[in-house]
Design a protein around this motif. Sequence first.
Motif, PDB file in Angstrom:
ATOM      1  N   THR A 147       0.844  -1.188   0.000  1.00 18.42           N
ATOM      2  CA  THR A 147       0.000   0.000   0.000  1.00 18.42           C
ATOM      3  C   THR A 147       0.883   1.243   0.000  1.00 18.42           C
ATOM      4  O   THR A 147       1.966   1.251   0.594  1.00 18.42           O
ATOM      5  N   TRP A 148       0.408   2.239  -0.724  1.00 23.13           N
ATOM      6  CA  TRP A 148       1.191   3.477  -0.870  1.00 23.13           C
ATOM      7  C   TRP A 148       1.475   4.120   0.494  1.00 23.13           C
ATOM      8  O   TRP A 148       2.595   4.547   0.775  1.00 23.13           O
ATOM      9  N   GLY A 198      -3.960   2.607   4.588  1.00 27.49           N
ATOM     10  CA  GLY A 198      -3.878   2.274   3.169  1.00 27.49           C
ATOM     11  C   GLY A 198      -5.050   1.372   2.783  1.00 27.49           C
ATOM     12  O   GLY A 198      -5.440   0.488   3.550  1.00 27.49           O
ATOM     13  N   SER A 199      -5.590   1.601   1.598  1.00 31.36           N
ATOM     14  CA  SER A 199      -6.743   0.806   1.148  1.00 31.36           C
ATOM     15  C   SER A 199      -6.402  -0.683   1.091  1.00 31.36           C
ATOM     16  O   SER A 199      -7.193  -1.538   1.482  1.00 31.36           O
ATOM     17  N   TYR A 208       0.145  12.548  -4.019  1.00 35.64           N
ATOM     18  CA  TYR A 208      -0.283  11.581  -5.021  1.00 35.64           C
ATOM     19  C   TYR A 208       0.325  11.893  -6.389  1.00 35.64           C
ATOM     20  O   TYR A 208       0.878  11.024  -7.054  1.00 35.64           O
ATOM     21  N   ILE A 247       2.785   9.577  -8.712  1.00 30.14           N
ATOM     22  CA  ILE A 247       2.423   9.103 -10.057  1.00 30.14           C
ATOM     23  C   ILE A 247       3.617   9.241 -10.985  1.00 30.14           C
ATOM     24  O   ILE A 247       3.944   8.317 -11.728  1.00 30.14           O
ATOM     25  N   TRP A 305      -0.222   2.690 -12.850  1.00 31.57           N
ATOM     26  CA  TRP A 305      -0.019   2.792 -14.297  1.00 31.57           C
ATOM     27  C   TRP A 305      -0.468   1.517 -15.005  1.00 31.57           C
ATOM     28  O   TRP A 305       0.215   0.990 -15.875  1.00 31.57           O
ATOM     29  N   GLN A 312      -8.091  -0.626  -7.578  1.00 35.13           N
ATOM     30  CA  GLN A 312      -7.829   0.299  -8.691  1.00 35.13           C
ATOM     31  C   GLN A 312      -8.860   1.407  -8.783  1.00 35.13           C
ATOM     32  O   GLN A 312      -9.906   1.341  -8.144  1.00 35.13           O
ATOM     33  N   GLY A 313      -8.512   2.417  -9.595  1.00 39.80           N
ATOM     34  CA  GLY A 313      -9.416   3.550  -9.777  1.00 39.80           C
ATOM     35  C   GLY A 313     -10.159   3.516 -11.091  1.00 39.80           C
ATOM     36  O   GLY A 313     -10.864   4.465 -11.414  1.00 39.80           O
ATOM     37  N   SER A 314      -9.972   2.479 -11.868  1.00 42.32           N
ATOM     38  CA  SER A 314     -10.758   2.334 -13.101  1.00 42.32           C
ATOM     39  C   SER A 314     -10.347   1.175 -13.987  1.00 42.32           C
ATOM     40  O   SER A 314     -11.120   0.757 -14.836  1.00 42.32           O
ATOM     41  N   THR A 315      -9.137   0.662 -13.843  1.00 38.21           N
ATOM     42  CA  THR A 315      -8.651  -0.166 -14.938  1.00 38.21           C
ATOM     43  C   THR A 315      -8.590  -1.679 -14.676  1.00 38.21           C
ATOM     44  O   THR A 315      -7.733  -2.355 -15.227  1.00 38.21           O
ATOM     45  N   CYS A 338     -11.892   1.273  -6.338  1.00 44.16           N
ATOM     46  CA  CYS A 338     -11.549   1.952  -5.070  1.00 44.16           C
ATOM     47  C   CYS A 338     -12.770   2.284  -4.206  1.00 44.16           C
ATOM     48  O   CYS A 338     -12.724   2.132  -2.987  1.00 44.16           O
ATOM     49  N   ILE A 351     -13.943  -0.551  -1.920  1.00 41.72           N
ATOM     50  CA  ILE A 351     -13.011  -1.155  -0.957  1.00 41.72           C
ATOM     51  C   ILE A 351     -13.613  -1.307   0.448  1.00 41.72           C
ATOM     52  O   ILE A 351     -13.548  -2.395   1.027  1.00 41.72           O
TER      53      ILE A 351
END
Length: 371
Positions: free
Chosen positions: A198-199, A226-227, A257, A261, A295, A322-325, A351, A354
Amino acid sequence: MSKQSLKRKIGIIIDIIMYVLLLAQMLYIFTGNIAHEILGIVFFANLIGHIIIKSSWIKALLKGKIKFDSKARVFSTVVTMLLFVCIIALALSSMGVSRTLFPDITFLGYTDLHRYLATAVLTLAAIHGGMHGYFRAKKKKKAVVLICLAAAASMAIGLFAVPYMNRHLRKVEVQYSQAVEGEKINTGSKKPLVVYFTWLENSQVSHDTDAVSGASLLRADGELMGSNRLIADMLTDMLSCPKASIKVTGGKYPGTYSKTISVAGDELKEKARPSIEKVDVSGYDSIILVYPLWWGNIPMPVASFLESADTKGMDIYLVATQGSTGYGSSVKEIKSLADGSDVHEVVSIYCEDIPKAREVLFAKFKEIYKD
Ligand SMILES: Cc1cc2nc3c(=O)[nH]c(=O)nc-3n(C[C@H](O)[C@H](O)[C@H](O)COP(=O)(O)O)c2cc1C
C-alpha cells in the motif's frame, strides 16, 4: 406556435435535461450513490419522454420513410441508433452495478463497463444533439468543429476527468471492525499468507493529511489507513492467517499523489526494482497478493517481492485495487515474474467498493478454500 414546433422545443429541452443529468451522474463522488441512482431513474424517465416526442420519426424510420438524402443524414441516423443501443446497455448495467435500488440484479454489473457505457452515451449524445444544430446551421464547418469539440470534451470527462476525481477527491471513512471483522473460513490444512502493498506505508505522507487531499487514502476509525492494508486485514480476519507488508527500504515515495504518479511512471519505464524488506514465504502453500494498480500494472516494489521470494510450486491469488482499470496488465506481469507458481485472478476491486469488499472477498475465498 404550431404543434410541430412545440414538440421540437420540448424535445430540445428534454435532450438538454438528459445531457445535464448524465453529467451530474458522472460527478457521483460528490452526489453520493443514492442521488446517483435516483438521477439514473430520472434520466431513463426522460428517455421515455424523448422517445414519445420522437415517435413519429421512429415510425417513419421503421417504415423506411426517412430520406437519406445526404451523408450527414446517414451519419446522424447511425449516431442516433448507436446512442439508443448504448443507452439500453447503460440501463442494464446501471441495474447491475446498483447497490441501493436494484441490489439483487447482477447482470452486466461491471463498474468499468458501466463507466465506459456512460462515456459512450455522453459522447454520442453530444454528437446527436450537435447534428440537430448542424442541419439548421448556416456555417456547416463551424458546426462540425463545435460537434467535434463537444464529443472530445465528453470523452475526456468520462475517460479522464471522472477517474481523476475518483482518485484525487475521494473521501472515505470506515468503521474498522465493521469493515474488517466477520464470518470465518476454515482453510483446513492449507496455509495461506496475505502479502500486501500500500502506498501509505511506503510514502512520506504526513499522518495529519486530510483524507480529502490524499487520493486513495481512507480513514479507519479516524486513523489514516492504506486501502490495500484494509483489504489485507479483511482477508487475515476471514482466513485467520498472517499477513506481511511489502515495504521499501530505500527512499520512500513522495507524500503527494501527483508526485508519486510521476515517480512510479519512471520506475515502470525503467523496470526498477526498489529494495524491500525481506518477506519470508517459507512454510506457506499459497500467497494472497493484494496490490494497487499503478499505471495499469503492479507497483515496482511488488515486482521486487515476486523476484526475491521463492514462490515456486505455490498458488498466488491476486486481489487488485484500482481507480478504473480492472487488472490492467498486472496479471501478465505477475505471471512472468512468478515463474513456476500458479497465478489466479480472484477479484479487482474498484476503489469506491473497498470499504465494503469483505462480502465479495468472502464469497471468492470460500470457494477457493472449500475443500
Ligand atoms: C502512482 C499511482 C498510480 C496509479 N495508477 C492507477 C492506474 O493506472 N489505474 C487505476 O485504475 N488506478 C491507479 N491508481 C489508483 C490506485 O490503484 C488505487 O487508488 C488503489 O486503491 C490505491 O491503494 P492504496 O491506497 O492501498 O495504495 C494509481 C495510484 C497511484 C498512487
